[in-house]
Design an enzyme around this catalytic site. Structure first.
Site, PDB file in Angstrom:
ATOM      1  N   ASP A 194     -12.721  -8.879   4.067  1.00  0.00           N
ATOM      2  CA  ASP A 194     -13.987  -8.881   3.314  1.00  0.00           C
ATOM      3  C   ASP A 194     -14.557 -10.300   3.247  1.00  0.00           C
ATOM      4  O   ASP A 194     -15.771 -10.505   3.351  1.00  0.00           O
ATOM      5  CB  ASP A 194     -13.789  -8.345   1.882  1.00  0.00           C
ATOM      6  CG  ASP A 194     -14.066  -6.847   1.758  1.00  0.00           C
ATOM      7  OD1 ASP A 194     -13.729  -6.107   2.705  1.00  0.00           O
ATOM      8  OD2 ASP A 194     -14.613  -6.416   0.724  1.00  0.00           O
ATOM      9  N   LYS A 205       2.986 -15.076   2.689  1.00  0.00           N
ATOM     10  CA  LYS A 205       3.233 -15.778   1.426  1.00  0.00           C
ATOM     11  C   LYS A 205       4.740 -16.010   1.372  1.00  0.00           C
ATOM     12  O   LYS A 205       5.426 -15.606   0.425  1.00  0.00           O
ATOM     13  CB  LYS A 205       2.689 -14.942   0.250  1.00  0.00           C
ATOM     14  CG  LYS A 205       2.694 -15.644  -1.094  1.00  0.00           C
ATOM     15  CD  LYS A 205       1.596 -16.699  -1.250  1.00  0.00           C
ATOM     16  CE  LYS A 205       1.739 -17.407  -2.581  1.00  0.00           C
ATOM     17  NZ  LYS A 205       0.813 -18.556  -2.738  1.00  0.00           N
ATOM     18  N   ASP A 212      -6.673  -6.867   3.986  1.00  0.00           N
ATOM     19  CA  ASP A 212      -7.777  -6.203   3.285  1.00  0.00           C
ATOM     20  C   ASP A 212      -8.686  -7.264   2.654  1.00  0.00           C
ATOM     21  O   ASP A 212      -9.906  -7.237   2.817  1.00  0.00           O
ATOM     22  CB  ASP A 212      -7.209  -5.276   2.199  1.00  0.00           C
ATOM     23  CG  ASP A 212      -8.298  -4.573   1.407  1.00  0.00           C
ATOM     24  OD1 ASP A 212      -9.262  -4.100   2.039  1.00  0.00           O
ATOM     25  OD2 ASP A 212      -8.196  -4.513   0.170  1.00  0.00           O
ATOM     26  N   ASP A 250      -3.110 -18.114   0.500  1.00  0.00           N
ATOM     27  CA  ASP A 250      -4.082 -18.864  -0.312  1.00  0.00           C
ATOM     28  C   ASP A 250      -4.747 -19.946   0.533  1.00  0.00           C
ATOM     29  O   ASP A 250      -5.970 -20.118   0.513  1.00  0.00           O
ATOM     30  CB  ASP A 250      -3.438 -19.419  -1.590  1.00  0.00           C
ATOM     31  CG  ASP A 250      -2.086 -20.090  -1.366  1.00  0.00           C
ATOM     32  OD1 ASP A 250      -1.597 -20.090  -0.221  1.00  0.00           O
ATOM     33  OD2 ASP A 250      -1.527 -20.635  -2.343  1.00  0.00           O
ATOM     34  N   TYR A 292       0.820  -1.212   0.000  1.00  0.00           N
ATOM     35  CA  TYR A 292       0.000   0.000   0.000  1.00  0.00           C
ATOM     36  C   TYR A 292       0.855   1.263   0.000  1.00  0.00           C
ATOM     37  O   TYR A 292       0.440   2.293  -0.514  1.00  0.00           O
ATOM     38  CB  TYR A 292      -0.894   0.030   1.247  1.00  0.00           C
ATOM     39  CG  TYR A 292      -2.225  -0.635   1.070  1.00  0.00           C
ATOM     40  CD1 TYR A 292      -2.318  -1.990   0.800  1.00  0.00           C
ATOM     41  CD2 TYR A 292      -3.401   0.095   1.182  1.00  0.00           C
ATOM     42  CE1 TYR A 292      -3.545  -2.603   0.643  1.00  0.00           C
ATOM     43  CE2 TYR A 292      -4.636  -0.503   1.036  1.00  0.00           C
ATOM     44  CZ  TYR A 292      -4.710  -1.848   0.773  1.00  0.00           C
ATOM     45  OH  TYR A 292      -5.927  -2.439   0.622  1.00  0.00           O
TER      46      TYR A 292
HETATM   47  C1  IPM Z   1     -10.589  -0.953   3.597  1.00  0.00           C
HETATM   48  C2  IPM Z   1     -10.665  -0.322   2.230  1.00  0.00           C
HETATM   49  C3  IPM Z   1      -9.456   0.559   1.985  1.00  0.00           C
HETATM   50  C4  IPM Z   1      -8.222  -0.327   1.998  1.00  0.00           C
HETATM   51  C5  IPM Z   1      -9.492   1.412   0.717  1.00  0.00           C
HETATM   52  C6  IPM Z   1     -10.736   2.226   0.600  1.00  0.00           C
HETATM   53  C7  IPM Z   1      -8.311   2.326   0.643  1.00  0.00           C
HETATM   54  O1  IPM Z   1     -10.826  -1.292   1.251  1.00  0.00           O
HETATM   55  O2  IPM Z   1     -10.489  -0.215   4.590  1.00  0.00           O
HETATM   56  O3  IPM Z   1     -10.668  -2.180   3.702  1.00  0.00           O
HETATM   57  O4  IPM Z   1      -7.887  -0.948   0.979  1.00  0.00           O
HETATM   58  O5  IPM Z   1      -7.584  -0.392   3.033  1.00  0.00           O
HETATM   59 MN    MN Z   2     -11.185  -3.305   2.053  1.00  0.00          MN
END
Ligand code: IPM
Ligand code: MN
Ligand code: NAD
Length: 354
Positions: A249, A189, A245, A221, A138
């Site tokens: 999700d 990884k 990240d 993975d 990042y």
């Molecule tokens: C998160 C988001 C952010 C990230 C983006 C919006 C920069 O996806 O907080 O998970 O990738 O960290």
């Molecule tokens: Mn995110």
């Protein structure tokens, strides 16, 4: 209590509004609490020509805690990096050195049927993803799109971690595990990436200071696969910025919806930034259908981590559970036979339950 409120863009505005209502209610009219609203994201561009205006940066510096909605607009990846509405959040994380991002994935009993996984796989799930938040690909340099020697466009990002960055998130992981079930799974990884080989070595070194905590390692993975196969094997998952990240999700969906997942981003002290894991959801923004619970639960994490108000945080979480038990559902967690409500009505229901 000085709280900066940064609703941002899209559904960020809608869900933060509900979190603020609940915050005011749980604190009561006489609380020594000051809320200062500041624009970020496209809202910052509109107000001051910068996704993270200087006034917003100052408000962030002075605040004890930040309640963040979400930032980003469709197509903003085409804009220069620093000026991108979504990047306001990255700049804020860096400015405040918020290196430790807690993303708890908890299965609420009443939402078992809303998960896309089988009930027996997610029943009682309670895991903590600890994502390193200020390093990795990042922020690594060099980065950018250049013309290479052949005149072809070439994109570059750099995965980079130094030892001290890995060590400090490692300590947070082991200390967090001590308050939970004494297990840390470090996700990397290391089989392919040198940076991640260092990650694994340093995690192993740090673990020697925590003999009471079990450390295991998984490649990312395999970790993604195990999260779907048997998520309850995990207690604390510690991982780098990009893997965290993606995995968070995925973990969100175990619990029924990304609209349920809160987060806290911390540095060394009690100051933190609290935000739902989800984004600005342009597909549903402005329609009063977004789930505000992730934002409300992020606010509860703020009460707990920044202000030490355990009881008030409990009250908010109990109110959320109550509303779910009453059968109220936003569209993302809709279940047959349950009552469909919008963003505002969900916020009101939490207020009533409180
Ligand atoms: C998160 C988001 C952010 C990230 C983006 C919006 C920069 O996806 O907080 O998970 O990738 O960290
Ligand atoms: Mn995110
Ligand atoms: P997203 O999280 O905004 O949306 C993904 C999907 O989940 C969409 O279908 C959306 O409708 C749904 N969803 C998300 N939150 C929900 C909620 N509370 N209730 C109901 N449904 C919900 O991810 P995306 O579409 O990949 O990104 C959209 C924008 O948000 C992009 O500009 C991205 O950069 C930004 N983003 C910001 C943050 C942040 O500020 N923390 C996080 C992720 C993405």
């Amino acid at each position: 209590m000085k709280i900066a409120v940064m609703p941002g863009d899209g559904i960020g505005k809608e869900v933060t509004e509900q979190a603020v209502r609940v915050l005011r209610a749980v604190m009561g009219a006489h609380a020594a609490m000051e809320l200062v609203e500041a624009p970020v994201g496209q809202a910052g561009v509109d107000a001051a020509g910068d996704p993270l205006p200087v006034q917003t940066r100052e408000i962030a510096d002075k605040a004890d805690a930040i309640l963040f909605g979400s930032a980003g607009v469709p197509g903003d990846e085409a804009i220069e990096y620093m000026m991108r509405p979504g990047a306001s959040l990255l700049r804020l994380r860096k400015q405040l050195d918020l290196f430790a991002n807690f993303r708890p994935a908890v299965m609420f009993q009443d939402l078992i049927g809303a998960s896309t996984l089988k009930p027996e796989v997610v029943q009682g799930l309670d895991l903590m993803i600890l994502r390193e938040l200020t390093g990795d690909i990042y922020f690594g340099e060099p980065r950018g799109v250049h013309r290479n020697a052949k005149g072809e466009r070439e994109g570059i990002n750099t995965m980079r971690y130094n030892e001290s960055e890995i060590r400090r998130i490692g300590h947070v992981a082991f200390q967090t595990a001590r308050l939970r079930r004494h297990k840390v799974c470090s996700v990397d990884k290391a089989n392919v990436l040198d940076t991640m080989q260092l990650w694994r070595e340093v995690m192993t070194e740090v673990s020697r200071e925590y003999p009471d905590v079990e450390l295991t390692h998984l490649f990312v993975d395999a970790a993604a696969m195990q999260l779907m196969r048997d998520p309850r094997q995990f207690d604390v998952i510690v991982t780098g910025n990009i893997f965290g990240d993606i995995l968070s999700d995925a973990a969100a969906m175990l619990t029924g919806s990304i609209g349920m997942l809160p987060s806290a981003s911390m540095s060394y002290g009690k100051k933190g930034l609290y935000e739902p894991v989800h984004g600005t959801a342009p597909d549903i923004a402005g329609k009063d259908v977004a789930n505000p619970l992730a934002s409300i639960l992020s606010m509860a994490m703020m009460l707990r981590y920044s202000f030490g108000l355990q009881e008030k945080a409990d009250q908010v979480e109990v109110a959320v559970r109550k509303v779910l038990a009453q059968g109220l559902r936003t569209a993302d967690i809709a279940q047959p036979g349950m009552r469909r409500v919008g963003t505002q009505e969900m916020g009101e229901a939490v207020l009533r339950a409180l």
